[in-house]
Design a protein around this motif. Structure first.
Motif, PDB file in Angstrom:
ATOM      1  N   SER A  45      39.726  55.949   3.568  1.00 41.70           N
ATOM      2  CA  SER A  45      40.735  54.880   3.655  1.00 41.70           C
ATOM      3  C   SER A  45      40.723  53.952   2.443  1.00 41.70           C
ATOM      4  O   SER A  45      40.451  52.738   2.550  1.00 41.70           O
ATOM      5  CB  SER A  45      40.552  54.112   4.955  1.00 41.70           C
ATOM      6  OG  SER A  45      40.683  55.028   6.012  1.00 41.70           O
ATOM      7  N   TYR A  46      41.004  54.561   1.311  1.00 43.50           N
ATOM      8  CA  TYR A  46      41.060  53.871   0.020  1.00 43.50           C
ATOM      9  C   TYR A  46      42.212  54.488  -0.754  1.00 43.50           C
ATOM     10  O   TYR A  46      42.624  55.604  -0.442  1.00 43.50           O
ATOM     11  CB  TYR A  46      39.717  54.061  -0.729  1.00 43.50           C
ATOM     12  CG  TYR A  46      38.602  53.474   0.096  1.00 43.50           C
ATOM     13  CD1 TYR A  46      38.334  52.115   0.058  1.00 43.50           C
ATOM     14  CD2 TYR A  46      37.921  54.266   1.016  1.00 43.50           C
ATOM     15  CE1 TYR A  46      37.380  51.552   0.887  1.00 43.50           C
ATOM     16  CE2 TYR A  46      36.972  53.712   1.854  1.00 43.50           C
ATOM     17  CZ  TYR A  46      36.713  52.355   1.785  1.00 43.50           C
ATOM     18  OH  TYR A  46      35.798  51.797   2.618  1.00 43.50           O
ATOM     19  N   PRO A  47      42.734  53.792  -1.778  1.00 42.71           N
ATOM     20  CA  PRO A  47      43.881  54.360  -2.499  1.00 42.71           C
ATOM     21  C   PRO A  47      43.472  55.617  -3.253  1.00 42.71           C
ATOM     22  O   PRO A  47      42.564  55.565  -4.081  1.00 42.71           O
ATOM     23  CB  PRO A  47      44.273  53.252  -3.488  1.00 42.71           C
ATOM     24  CG  PRO A  47      43.401  52.086  -3.198  1.00 42.71           C
ATOM     25  CD  PRO A  47      42.309  52.490  -2.285  1.00 42.71           C
ATOM     26  N   GLN A  60      44.508  43.894  -5.013  1.00 40.42           N
ATOM     27  CA  GLN A  60      44.687  43.731  -3.570  1.00 40.42           C
ATOM     28  C   GLN A  60      45.057  42.291  -3.180  1.00 40.42           C
ATOM     29  O   GLN A  60      44.520  41.747  -2.217  1.00 40.42           O
ATOM     30  CB  GLN A  60      43.432  44.173  -2.807  1.00 40.42           C
ATOM     31  CG  GLN A  60      43.043  45.637  -3.006  1.00 40.42           C
ATOM     32  CD  GLN A  60      44.077  46.619  -2.465  1.00 40.42           C
ATOM     33  OE1 GLN A  60      44.862  47.139  -3.238  1.00 40.42           O
ATOM     34  NE2 GLN A  60      44.085  46.861  -1.187  1.00 40.42           N
ATOM     35  N   GLU A  78      46.423  41.995   0.402  1.00 38.48           N
ATOM     36  CA  GLU A  78      45.361  42.270   1.376  1.00 38.48           C
ATOM     37  C   GLU A  78      44.412  41.077   1.504  1.00 38.48           C
ATOM     38  O   GLU A  78      43.991  40.715   2.598  1.00 38.48           O
ATOM     39  CB  GLU A  78      44.587  43.509   0.919  1.00 38.48           C
ATOM     40  CG  GLU A  78      43.413  43.887   1.796  1.00 38.48           C
ATOM     41  CD  GLU A  78      42.992  45.335   1.572  1.00 38.48           C
ATOM     42  OE1 GLU A  78      43.634  46.219   2.149  1.00 38.48           O
ATOM     43  OE2 GLU A  78      42.041  45.581   0.805  1.00 38.48           O
ATOM     44  N   ILE A 112      47.728  49.663   9.431  1.00 38.62           N
ATOM     45  CA  ILE A 112      46.391  49.158   9.741  1.00 38.62           C
ATOM     46  C   ILE A 112      46.379  47.662   9.450  1.00 38.62           C
ATOM     47  O   ILE A 112      46.727  47.225   8.353  1.00 38.62           O
ATOM     48  CB  ILE A 112      45.299  49.867   8.879  1.00 38.62           C
ATOM     49  CG1 ILE A 112      45.362  51.377   9.031  1.00 38.62           C
ATOM     50  CG2 ILE A 112      43.909  49.329   9.235  1.00 38.62           C
ATOM     51  CD1 ILE A 112      45.004  51.956  10.375  1.00 38.62           C
ATOM     52  N   GLU A 159      49.777  51.980   0.280  1.00 43.12           N
ATOM     53  CA  GLU A 159      48.730  51.175  -0.377  1.00 43.12           C
ATOM     54  C   GLU A 159      49.308  49.816  -0.777  1.00 43.12           C
ATOM     55  O   GLU A 159      49.161  49.362  -1.907  1.00 43.12           O
ATOM     56  CB  GLU A 159      48.144  51.906  -1.602  1.00 43.12           C
ATOM     57  CG  GLU A 159      47.256  53.054  -1.234  1.00 43.12           C
ATOM     58  CD  GLU A 159      45.996  52.659  -0.453  1.00 43.12           C
ATOM     59  OE1 GLU A 159      45.608  51.468  -0.481  1.00 43.12           O
ATOM     60  OE2 GLU A 159      45.433  53.538   0.228  1.00 43.12           O
ATOM     61  N   GLY A 175      41.046  45.988   6.077  1.00 37.45           N
ATOM     62  CA  GLY A 175      42.053  46.023   5.019  1.00 37.45           C
ATOM     63  C   GLY A 175      43.436  46.075   5.648  1.00 37.45           C
ATOM     64  O   GLY A 175      43.561  46.088   6.876  1.00 37.45           O
ATOM     65  N   CYS A 176      44.477  46.101   4.807  1.00 35.01           N
ATOM     66  CA  CYS A 176      45.818  46.235   5.394  1.00 35.01           C
ATOM     67  C   CYS A 176      46.652  47.197   4.557  1.00 35.01           C
ATOM     68  O   CYS A 176      46.518  47.260   3.328  1.00 35.01           O
ATOM     69  CB  CYS A 176      46.504  44.876   5.518  1.00 35.01           C
ATOM     70  SG  CYS A 176      47.258  44.317   4.022  1.00 35.01           S
ATOM     71  N   ASN A 177      47.478  47.966   5.265  1.00 38.16           N
ATOM     72  CA  ASN A 177      48.240  49.013   4.582  1.00 38.16           C
ATOM     73  C   ASN A 177      49.139  49.689   5.612  1.00 38.16           C
ATOM     74  O   ASN A 177      48.971  49.486   6.822  1.00 38.16           O
ATOM     75  CB  ASN A 177      47.247  50.027   4.001  1.00 38.16           C
ATOM     76  CG  ASN A 177      47.886  51.097   3.142  1.00 38.16           C
ATOM     77  OD1 ASN A 177      49.012  50.959   2.684  1.00 38.16           O
ATOM     78  ND2 ASN A 177      47.158  52.184   2.932  1.00 38.16           N
ATOM     79  N   THR A 212      38.476  49.358  -2.628  1.00 39.27           N
ATOM     80  CA  THR A 212      38.994  48.121  -2.013  1.00 39.27           C
ATOM     81  C   THR A 212      37.993  47.668  -0.950  1.00 39.27           C
ATOM     82  O   THR A 212      36.944  48.281  -0.793  1.00 39.27           O
ATOM     83  CB  THR A 212      40.368  48.380  -1.356  1.00 39.27           C
ATOM     84  OG1 THR A 212      40.209  49.402  -0.372  1.00 39.27           O
ATOM     85  CG2 THR A 212      41.418  48.826  -2.367  1.00 39.27           C
ATOM     86  N   LYS A 213      38.341  46.637  -0.221  1.00 45.15           N
ATOM     87  CA  LYS A 213      37.555  46.131   0.913  1.00 45.15           C
ATOM     88  C   LYS A 213      36.097  45.824   0.552  1.00 45.15           C
ATOM     89  O   LYS A 213      35.189  46.034   1.352  1.00 45.15           O
ATOM     90  CB  LYS A 213      37.602  47.139   2.076  1.00 45.15           C
ATOM     91  CG  LYS A 213      39.005  47.325   2.645  1.00 45.15           C
ATOM     92  CD  LYS A 213      39.047  48.275   3.803  1.00 45.15           C
ATOM     93  CE  LYS A 213      39.115  49.695   3.364  1.00 45.15           C
ATOM     94  NZ  LYS A 213      39.784  50.607   4.311  1.00 45.15           N
ATOM     95  N   ASN A 233      44.477  59.276   4.661  1.00 47.31           N
ATOM     96  CA  ASN A 233      44.311  57.825   4.732  1.00 47.31           C
ATOM     97  C   ASN A 233      44.410  57.423   6.205  1.00 47.31           C
ATOM     98  O   ASN A 233      45.079  58.096   6.996  1.00 47.31           O
ATOM     99  CB  ASN A 233      45.421  57.152   3.908  1.00 47.31           C
ATOM    100  CG  ASN A 233      45.208  55.651   3.788  1.00 47.31           C
ATOM    101  OD1 ASN A 233      45.843  54.862   4.485  1.00 47.31           O
ATOM    102  ND2 ASN A 233      44.306  55.241   2.923  1.00 47.31           N
ATOM    103  N   ASP A 234      43.765  56.312   6.578  1.00 47.41           N
ATOM    104  CA  ASP A 234      43.819  55.894   7.988  1.00 47.41           C
ATOM    105  C   ASP A 234      45.246  55.579   8.453  1.00 47.41           C
ATOM    106  O   ASP A 234      45.592  55.783   9.627  1.00 47.41           O
ATOM    107  CB  ASP A 234      42.867  54.712   8.275  1.00 47.41           C
ATOM    108  CG  ASP A 234      43.007  53.549   7.307  1.00 47.41           C
ATOM    109  OD1 ASP A 234      43.848  53.626   6.384  1.00 47.41           O
ATOM    110  OD2 ASP A 234      42.273  52.552   7.474  1.00 47.41           O
ATOM    111  N   THR A 235      46.109  55.107   7.523  1.00 45.59           N
ATOM    112  CA  THR A 235      47.479  54.772   7.931  1.00 45.59           C
ATOM    113  C   THR A 235      48.281  56.032   8.249  1.00 45.59           C
ATOM    114  O   THR A 235      48.997  56.096   9.253  1.00 45.59           O
ATOM    115  CB  THR A 235      48.200  54.007   6.806  1.00 45.59           C
ATOM    116  OG1 THR A 235      48.118  54.783   5.605  1.00 45.59           O
ATOM    117  CG2 THR A 235      47.593  52.649   6.563  1.00 45.59           C
TER     118      THR A 235
HETATM  119  C1  BGC Z   1      42.830  50.581   1.591  1.00 45.81           C
HETATM  120  C2  BGC Z   1      43.796  51.477   2.323  1.00 45.81           C
HETATM  121  C3  BGC Z   1      43.564  51.398   3.799  1.00 45.81           C
HETATM  122  C4  BGC Z   1      43.553  49.958   4.274  1.00 45.81           C
HETATM  123  C5  BGC Z   1      43.242  49.843   5.748  1.00 45.81           C
HETATM  124  C6  BGC Z   1      42.867  49.181   2.167  1.00 45.81           C
HETATM  125  O1  BGC Z   1      41.903  48.389   1.548  1.00 45.81           O
HETATM  126  O2  BGC Z   1      43.119  50.547   0.218  1.00 45.81           O
HETATM  127  O3  BGC Z   1      43.654  52.813   1.893  1.00 45.81           O
HETATM  128  O4  BGC Z   1      44.579  52.100   4.464  1.00 45.81           O
HETATM  129  O5  BGC Z   1      42.596  49.231   3.562  1.00 45.81           O
HETATM  130  O6  BGC Z   1      42.017  50.409   6.064  1.00 45.81           O
END
Ligand code: BGC
Length: 482
Positions: free
Chosen positions: A161-163, A298, A301, A234, A268, A238-240, A178-179, A213-215
């Motif tokens: 769950s990252y770009p 971000q 986010e 999500i 993202e 994080g948010c996306n 991220t996060k 990705n989780d989204t």
């Molecule tokens: C990430 C996304 C992810 C989101 C929610 C963000 O920081 O870049 O890939 O979908 O957090 O987990």
């Protein structure tokens, strides 16, 4: 739509007795209210700019919002079936799942185990991350006595769950962590290959079928059961969000696939407005950004996601302490620790009766809080959460406008969506404001629903869809000979 005024009106509060605050606290609070209130007009302005950035991301690579193509081609039919492993590397946990899909009408079987993701891993070396994942997979496979008899490697969906830039569904080059993650040796590299290599070295009977990705997972897992799903979002650490587009609407994508081919896009959009053109940043947001491992990234986010809400609250209270406004003469060492408070602390503060809230300050922060300070803290928690929930509508409303979507279900997951009791009502209110829904509406045309477990079931459904394509000889967007 009936809810208390403080939940729905960003300028009103549900906290009782604020009128009795001392003049100094009242002034400080009014100043914060002014800085944190995002009114309807501002929301619309943000959402419009958001739409522009979404469109730019579809045009070319290297934009603020990367709009990553995922090679998940369309929604599931609901007939997908099979047995799958899923590894979920989120912001807080590592989870391994075994999922048996038998089609939409049948019960899914999910066996899962959470593994500790120690803080050192998040800022360590790639090798340690992959070792941890492989160790966890090995333990999970042994404990559950997998694989069974047929000798075929187990199919794995990897929720990362990252770009990530994807040239194939079983590929993902990390664009940036991220996060709060900062693991050396993964950015610019293919995370799917790194995991595959680590599994090979250990001789694990597993083959990676899809990196998701989780989204996208939330959208696909929810659509497996609910055909009205339009977006997976999500609202968590994080948010996306992810949505379904068509190949013909993605000018930056060069492919032989027909224009009408559906393609899930992982937006993202936590990176929205990194150029700081419209977001109403406060000095607290700026401080959080400065102190993060990736300043300047971000931006959206950092104002709206769960990882940062407690931190905003902490920054403000620390400043008030320094000015002699609160906790006079007390030892506030714990409060001064970065990220000492999570979103759970804020959401319970909004709901707690007085005694419990006081207890929480004592237990977590060793601070003995007065009645007046507590009212102030409750209002602060409310201001921060209301701003977060309202900003969270800007991305989703922008996707809906861009695609002309007027109704459907936004499958939402994440700690803020699930654990903050007032988030959904605040979000729904603000969606109506941005999209000009009539105030006398009987029901909202776009509603937030609780997503199915996207990072587990979503990974399994996408793996099943991928293997189905392989079976049909349709290898578009699939790298390996699976
Ligand atoms: C990430 C996304 C992810 C989101 C929610 C963000 O920081 O870049 O890939 O979908 O957090 O987990």
């Amino acid at each position: 739509m009936a809810a208390a005024a403080g939940v729905l009106d960003p300028t009103k509060s549900e906290v009782q007795g604020l009128d009795n605050l001392s003049p100094a606290l009242k002034t400080a609070l009014q100043d914060l209210e002014a800085k944190f209130t995002v009114d309807r007009q501002k929301l619309k302005q943000i959402s419009q700019r958001f739409e522009e950035e979404l469109r730019e991301g579809l045009q070319k690579d290297g934009c603020n919002i990367p709009m990553n193509v995922t090679w998940t081609l369309g929604f599931p039919s609901g007939d997908e079936a099979g047995e799958f492993l899923a590894v979920d590397l989120g912001g807080t946990n590592l989870r391994v799942c075994w999922i048996v899909l038998k089609g939409r009408e049948e019960e899914k079987v999910v066996t899962q185990k959470k593994y500790k993701l120690p803080a050192e891993i998040k800022t360590g070396e790639a090798e340690a991350l992959w070792r941890l994942i492989v160790d966890s997979l090995e333990d999970f496979i042994a404990t559950n006595e997998l694989p069974r008899d047929d000798g075929e490697p187990l199919a794995l969906g990897f929720t990362f769950s990252y770009p990530a830039h994807q040239d194939y569904v079983d590929h993902g080059v990390l664009q940036t962590w991220t996060k709060g993650f900062d693991i050396k040796g993964v950015e610019g590299e293919d995370a799917a290959s790194q995991l595959t290599e680590a599994m090979k070295k250990r001789n694990l009977p597993v083959r990676l079928v899809a990196l998701i990705n989780d989204t996208t997972g939330a959208m696909i897992a929810s659509a497996y059961n609910d055909p009205e799903t339009i977006i997976g979002a999500i609202f968590g650490t994080g948010c996306n969000a992810a949505y379904m587009d068509h190949v013909g609407s993605i000018p930056k994508l060069h492919t032989d696939l027909p224009d009408a081919t559906p393609m899930a896009i992982n937006c993202e959009y936590g990176a929205f407005d990194n150029a700081h053109r419209v977001l109403p940043l406060t000095k607290y947001d700026e401080a959080i950004d400065r102190e993060s491992p990736r300043p300047g990234e971000q931006s959206f986010e950092k104002m709206s996601a769960g990882l940062y809400l407690g931190e905003l609250f902490r920054h403000i209270l620390c400043e008030m302490y320094d000015k002699g406004l609160v906790f006079k003469g007390q030892d506030v060492k714990k409060l001064q620790e970065p990220y000492a408070l999570d979103t759970g602390f804020l959401s319970s503060l909004e709901d707690d009766p007085f005694r419990e809230a006081r207890g929480r300050f004592e237990d977590y922060l060793n601070i003995s809080i007065t009645w007046e300070e507590l009212q102030l803290a409750q209002r602060l928690a409310e201001i921060i959460a209301v701003r977060g929930a309202r900003l969270c509508t800007c991305g989703v409303s922008a996707i809906c406008r861009m695609k002309g979507i007027e109704s459907g279900h936004v499958a939402a997951d994440g700690s803020v969506a699930n654990k903050h009791p007032k988030f959904k009502a605040r979000w729904a209110q603000a969606m109506g404001e941005v999209l000009d829904w009539p105030s006398d509406r009987k029901e909202d045309p776009i509603i937030i629903t609780s997503a199915e477990d996207g990072s587990g079931i979503g990974a399994a459904v996408i793996s099943a869809m991928t293997l189905q394509r392989v079976k049909q000889g349709n290898m578009a967007g699939i790298r390996q000979q699976l």
